[in-house]
Scaffold this motif. Structure first.
Motif, short mmCIF file in Angstrom:
data_model
loop_
_atom_site.label_atom_id
_atom_site.label_comp_id
_atom_site.label_asym_id
_atom_site.label_seq_id
_atom_site.Cartn_x
_atom_site.Cartn_y
_atom_site.Cartn_z
N LYS A 269 33.66 -8.37 32.83
CA LYS A 269 34.98 -7.92 32.90
C LYS A 269 36.02 -8.05 31.48
O LYS A 269 36.28 -9.04 31.04
CB LYS A 269 35.90 -9.11 33.81
CG LYS A 269 35.35 -8.91 35.18
CD LYS A 269 36.47 -9.66 36.18
CE LYS A 269 35.83 -9.56 37.77
NZ LYS A 269 34.80 -10.43 37.99
N THR A 270 35.66 -6.82 30.88
CA THR A 270 36.67 -6.75 29.67
C THR A 270 37.12 -5.44 29.05
O THR A 270 36.47 -4.57 29.84
CB THR A 270 35.58 -7.33 28.44
OG1 THR A 270 36.11 -7.43 27.08
CG2 THR A 270 34.43 -6.42 28.35
N CYS A 271 38.09 -5.39 28.50
CA CYS A 271 38.37 -4.06 27.71
C CYS A 271 37.63 -3.48 26.74
O CYS A 271 37.74 -2.59 26.13
CB CYS A 271 40.00 -4.00 27.55
SG CYS A 271 40.83 -4.35 29.15
N ASN A 272 36.84 -4.63 26.00
CA ASN A 272 36.33 -4.59 24.59
C ASN A 272 35.12 -3.79 24.81
O ASN A 272 33.98 -4.16 24.43
CB ASN A 272 36.20 -5.72 23.89
CG ASN A 272 37.57 -6.31 23.93
OD1 ASN A 272 38.63 -5.59 23.49
ND2 ASN A 272 37.58 -7.86 23.82
N ASP A 310 29.86 -10.09 26.69
CA ASP A 310 30.38 -11.47 27.02
C ASP A 310 30.93 -12.22 26.24
O ASP A 310 32.19 -12.90 26.33
CB ASP A 310 29.34 -12.03 27.75
CG ASP A 310 29.46 -13.35 28.52
OD1 ASP A 310 30.52 -12.99 29.08
OD2 ASP A 310 28.66 -14.08 28.42
N SER A 312 32.48 -11.27 23.60
CA SER A 312 33.59 -10.66 22.85
C SER A 312 34.90 -10.61 24.03
O SER A 312 35.69 -9.89 23.49
CB SER A 312 33.30 -9.24 22.00
OG SER A 312 32.03 -9.58 21.39
N LYS A 313 34.50 -10.84 25.16
CA LYS A 313 35.55 -10.26 26.16
C LYS A 313 36.84 -10.86 25.90
O LYS A 313 37.88 -10.11 26.46
CB LYS A 313 35.02 -10.86 27.84
CG LYS A 313 35.05 -12.42 27.75
CD LYS A 313 34.51 -12.45 29.30
CE LYS A 313 34.14 -13.91 29.80
NZ LYS A 313 33.08 -14.76 29.23
N ASP A 314 37.06 -11.77 25.34
CA ASP A 314 38.71 -12.24 24.98
C ASP A 314 39.15 -11.93 23.58
O ASP A 314 40.35 -12.22 23.38
CB ASP A 314 38.65 -13.81 25.35
CG ASP A 314 38.24 -14.14 26.65
OD1 ASP A 314 38.24 -13.13 27.55
OD2 ASP A 314 37.44 -15.25 26.88
N ILE A 315 38.16 -11.36 22.78
CA ILE A 315 38.91 -11.09 21.47
C ILE A 315 39.95 -9.80 21.41
O ILE A 315 39.86 -8.99 22.31
CB ILE A 315 37.70 -10.56 20.33
CG1 ILE A 315 36.83 -9.47 20.65
CG2 ILE A 315 36.76 -11.95 20.26
CD1 ILE A 315 35.92 -9.16 19.30
N ALA A 316 40.82 -9.92 20.51
CA ALA A 316 41.94 -8.92 20.58
C ALA A 316 41.97 -8.10 19.24
O ALA A 316 42.15 -8.94 18.30
CB ALA A 316 43.45 -9.51 20.93
N LYS A 332 34.46 -14.91 17.01
CA LYS A 332 35.22 -15.86 17.78
C LYS A 332 35.01 -17.24 17.04
O LYS A 332 36.10 -17.94 17.02
CB LYS A 332 34.58 -16.02 19.18
CG LYS A 332 35.72 -16.12 20.10
CD LYS A 332 35.05 -15.78 21.61
CE LYS A 332 33.84 -16.75 21.92
NZ LYS A 332 33.40 -16.74 23.34
N LYS A 403 37.32 -26.13 25.63
CA LYS A 403 38.71 -25.39 25.65
C LYS A 403 39.79 -26.47 25.76
O LYS A 403 40.66 -26.06 25.20
CB LYS A 403 38.55 -24.83 27.33
CG LYS A 403 37.87 -23.42 27.41
CD LYS A 403 38.39 -22.71 28.72
CE LYS A 403 37.38 -21.61 28.70
NZ LYS A 403 37.04 -21.17 30.20
#
Ligand SMILES: Nc1ncnc2c1ncn2[C@@H]1O[C@H](COP(=O)(O)OP(=O)(O)OP(=O)(O)O)[C@@H](O)[C@H]1O
Ligand SMILES: Cc1ncc(CO)c(N)n1
Ligand SMILES: [Mg+2]
Length: 563
Positions: A269-272, A310, A312-316, A332, A403
């Protein structure tokens, strides 16, 4: 080394069958250039090339290592998520050299393609000749081929300089929906490239375009498309289902002319996902260049994309709907490292909390609740010491604690387990005298991670410094139950080690609210704090105990300063 000689269609080779796999791969293969399916019987040999038409090898030449080489013939993406830039990164990530022939320059970002400038055909030809006439290219991978003229130039170049394998990614439309190669290119693919391709890797839209516009919406549609595409001549077909509607998995169909393989991976689940197609094809090419056969190469490539997405899913990066991913799985950790102070800060040793699973069990607490309470009470660094946990449970706990620690700017160290530290990207490790040597830990973890070593003597402290540790833990200062057969060094032993140590020191062993100030008051500047286990975690309220300890340590530090 015993070499056997043989003669193949265009080159004389020497082979050595007993060499280990890695050695064979590092030498690479130099198969006769016939643009044919990778010959598996030849893969297990080392080839030292002696072309019929070339001069005999000089001894100098024989020492040089042939490294696997992919040439990408593709367009530049200014946003560097796809195209040439993705190809370079994917090959680098797979340990393969990548040269480049640029067919077009695009002005592109995460929003879309703002402009395209096609490179003149004769200059594409010139780049091709420069690379192919000089370098030993194993595999050519094609991406954006914006004109039929460029396809002609490429097939001419491949005839003149044949290579071992050709991977054709029939790029037509970017993920943003912008056209990168118009319909006029279809004839070029069908008539010139597919017949000589070892694999073609269309996405759903590209497969549909190549087949004259038929809709592809299901896995069954993908299978029939793969078969029809195979009829056009490529030895293997991979229809990519990244854009398959309503699919929980990322499903691709591989067809080798005989068998279908449904390759499934988790849909991240990612836009990247910008550039997944280019990167997948480059990774396949890289694996082929290393000597892999086709299906394993495709499987490795798919797994690589899944792992990188996976990670990179949260990198912007950028503000558009489709961001790039991190091919090298490094960004990351850079962000994390730059969130904490650059390098190790010895004042983080001030109130050093070491977890203990038995104590958490006794008090019915989760490790994350315990860590959070310690941090809320003022702990300045956390070490996870989970002697009884299964690896998988330890890793899950470490990820969760990571986290918490990072949202509070508190470094997280892992006791003993370098593998767990690497897997959860912790800030570092703490090792004992009989664990992984600090110098090996340093090699494994790199220069940026924190490494602490338990030391009881000045000699051990000296060795830790030589090995590249950041701090030492000295103890047991007082007798303790948390470590069996632990020699107590006392305040005198602590002082001796502190005086000798070139590294900052944290005192450990039986320290709590009643004796923390006596420890700090030994008055040696490189004693930076105390590490506690039971005094925090074997108490009813961790938060209260941490606050109390923090206040005691602050007071003794102020006292030291006024003296
Ligand atoms: N969200 C995702 N999670 C896991 N794998 C994915 C995801 N999206 C795509 N993939 C995989 O990535 C590979 C590339 O597939 P995709 O269909 O996106 O190609 P593409 O459209 O040519 O890519 P692009 O045009 O963005 O370069 C395939 O193996 C696909 O299954
Ligand atoms: C230059 C280039 N090649 C390929 C793609 C397909 O992702 C793209 N977006 N840009
Ligand atoms: Mg896509």
């Amino acid at each position: 080394m015993a070499y056997t000689q043989g003669l193949s269609s265009s080159c004389l080779f020497l082979s050595h069958k007993g060499a280990p796999q890695g050695f064979q791969q590092s030498l690479g293969l130099n198969l006769p250039f016939t643009n044919s399916r990778i010959n598996s019987s030849l893969q297990t040999r080392i080839f030292v090339e002696l072309r019929e038409d070339s001069a005999p090898m000089t001894s100098d030449h024989s020492k040089k290592m042939k490294i696997p080489h992919v040439l990408t013939v593709a367009g530049s993406d200014s946003g560097a998520g796809a195209g040439i830039q993705a190809d370079l990164k994917a090959c680098a990530a797979r340990g393969v050299y990548c040269s480049t022939v640029i067919t077009a320059v695009t002005a592109q970002n995460t929003v879309g393609v703002q402009g395209v400038s096609v490179v003149p055909e004769d200059f594409v030809a010139e780049q091709l000749k420069s690379v192919l006439s000089d370098m030993q290219v194993d595999v050519v991978k094609t991406g954006m081929l914006p004109s039929i003229g460029i396809v002609n130039v490429l097939s001419q170049g491949l005839r003149e300089f044949p290579v071992r394998a050709l991977v054709v990614d029939p790029v037509m439309v970017s993920t943003s929906g912008d056209v990168l190669a118009g319909p006029s290119i279809l004839a070029g693919f069908r008539e010139q490239l597919l017949p000589i391709a070892d694999i073609v890797t269309p996405n759903l839209k590209e497969a549909s375009a190549l087949l004259g516009g038929q809709q592809l919406e299901t896995v069954a549609d993908m299978c029939s498309a793969a078969k029809l595409l195979h009829d056009m001549g490529p030895r293997n077909v991979l229809v990519k289902g990244g854009d398959l509607p309503d699919s929980l998995d990322a499903v691709d169909i591989f067809f080798d002319g005989k068998d279908f393989h449904e390759l499934r991976s988790m849909r991240i689940k990612t836009c990247n996902t910008h550039g997944t197609g280019c990167s997948l094809a480059s990774c396949i090419a890289a694996e082929l260049a290393k000597g892999s056969s086709m299906l394993p190469a495709v499987k490795v490539a798919k797994h690589y994309i899944e792992t990188a997405l996976d990670y990179s899913k949260d990198i912007a990066i950028g503000n558009g709907p489709q961001g790039p991913f991190d091919h090298l799985l490094r960004l990351k950790s850079y962000v994390h490292n730059s969130c904490r102070q650059v390098g190790f800060n010895p004042s983080d040793l001030f109130l050093y909390a070491v977890t203990d699973s038995r104590m958490n069990k006794k008090w019915g607490r989760s490790i994350t609740d315990a860590v959070k309470a310690a941090i809320d009470g003022g702990a300045t660094i956390i070490q996870l010491r989970e002697k009884d946990s299964e690896t998988q449970d330890f890793l899950e706990a470490a990820k969760a604690c990571f986290k918490i620690c990072h949202s509070h700017g508190v470094p997280l160290l892992i006791n003993d387990r370098i593998d767990v530290a690497l897997a959860c990207d912790a800030d570092g490790v703490h090792v004992g005298q009989s664990d992984m040597p600090a110098r090996v830990a340093r090699t494994l973890l790199g220069p940026d991670k924190i490494i602490g070593v338990s030391c009881k003597t000045p000699e051990q402290a000296h060795q830790a410094w030589i090995d590249g540790a950041d701090y030492i833990g000295c103890g047991g200062v007082y007798p303790t139950n948390t470590k069996e057969n632990n020699l107590t060094v006392g305040l005198d032993g602590l002082k001796t080690v502190c005086v000798a140590s070139k590294l900052p020191v944290v005192a450990i062993g039986g320290i709590g609210a009643s004796n923390a100030s006596s420890v700090m008051e030994i008055g040696v500047p490189n004693l930076k704090g105390v590490a506690v286990v039971s005094a925090l975690f074997d108490r009813e309220c961790i938060l209260t105990e941490a606050r109390k300890l923090h206040a005691i340590l602050t007071e003794s530090m102020l006292l030291q300063r006024t003296h």
